[in-house]
Design an enzyme around this catalytic site. Structure first.
Site, PDB file in Angstrom:
ATOM      1  N   GLY A  54      43.659  56.045  43.190  1.00  0.00           N
ATOM      2  CA  GLY A  54      44.019  55.894  44.586  1.00  0.00           C
ATOM      3  C   GLY A  54      43.272  54.720  45.197  1.00  0.00           C
ATOM      4  O   GLY A  54      43.083  53.690  44.546  1.00  0.00           O
ATOM      5  N   CYS A  55      42.839  54.860  46.421  1.00  0.00           N
ATOM      6  CA  CYS A  55      42.124  53.784  47.121  1.00  0.00           C
ATOM      7  C   CYS A  55      40.949  53.267  46.301  1.00  0.00           C
ATOM      8  O   CYS A  55      40.017  54.007  45.994  1.00  0.00           O
ATOM      9  CB  CYS A  55      41.622  54.304  48.463  1.00  0.00           C
ATOM     10  N   PHE A  56      40.990  51.973  45.970  1.00  0.00           N
ATOM     11  CA  PHE A  56      39.907  51.466  45.117  1.00  0.00           C
ATOM     12  C   PHE A  56      38.580  51.344  45.837  1.00  0.00           C
ATOM     13  O   PHE A  56      37.521  51.320  45.214  1.00  0.00           O
ATOM     14  CB  PHE A  56      40.266  50.163  44.396  1.00  0.00           C
TER      15      PHE A  56
END
Length: 222
Positions: free
Chosen positions: A41-43
């Site tokens: 998901g969000c890095f």
């Protein structure tokens, strides 16, 4: 002026020894590092989590898995490039193993979700583990099987062959501790504060705790 060749030979030998030691040190440093590429998901969140792990030397946000060369964040999140938001983790295997990092990874995401992660939806936000060879694949498959057995639910995170990894724009690196002022839905905030608010609003840690309970390695921080 007379030059004593003995001194010349001694100096030359010293230079050669120094060069040799430098090469050996470089090789030793390289041998003490391995890389692991994961998409969760969000890095920003994955980078933040794994930079706190003892033995991890660096975590770099980027893009992997697609065909577009040198993709931008806008292109990746718009879809069509085939890339995942991912993080390349460089670690010292003498301090933390690949298997340990993968165990942490599976327990820091929702590996049952095939459509994205938490509030971030779409192909670029799906989970994945990227491997470079058969040995890495074997370790990843074992970690996936263990996570599925512990969770008691089907884990949909794929194990994929790694291709070119492209570093994300500088703006995204270490966002979670950045001090630049940014405009958010919460108003003007420093990056570090904006990150905390985003992570909470996205429900990442709430969902991870719901799935993994006390086995969640990072959720307790938030």
């Amino acid at each position: 002026m007379t030059i004593d060749l003995r001194y010349v030979k001694t100096a030359l030998l010293a230079v050669l020894i120094a060069v040799g030691l430098g090469i050996q040190c470089q090789k030793a440093h390289a041998a003490g590092s391995e890389t692991l590429i994961v998409a969760g998901g969000c890095f920003w969140c994955v980078e933040s989590d794994f930079e706190s792990v003892a033995g991890v030397k660096a975590a770099v946000s980027g893009y992997v898995g697609g065909k577009t060369k040198n993709p931008t964040y806008k292109q990746v999140t718009a879809g069509g490039t085939g890339h995942y938001e991912a993080v390349k983790i460089t670690f010292d295997p003498a301090m933390v193993s690949r298997a340990q990092l993968l165990d942490m990874f599976f327990r820091s995401v929702d590996p049952t979700d095939a459509g994205g992660q938490f509030c971030d939806r779409g192909a670029s936000y799906r989970t994945a583990v990227f491997v470079a060879n058969a040995s890495e694949k074997q370790v990843a498959e074992a970690a996936k099987s263990k996570a599925q057995a512990d969770l008691g639910q089907k884990v949909v995170t794929p194990i994929l062959s790694a291709n070119a990894f492209y570093d994300a724009e500088e703006y995204h690196q270490d966002y979670y501790k950045g001090k630049n002022l940014v405009i958010t839905r919460f108003g003007p905030k420093r990056q570090s504060e904006a990150y905390k608010r985003y992570r909470k609003a996205c429900g990442r840690d709430k969902r991870v705790k719901q799935l993994w309970g006390s086995a969640a390695p990072f959720a307790a921080k938030y």
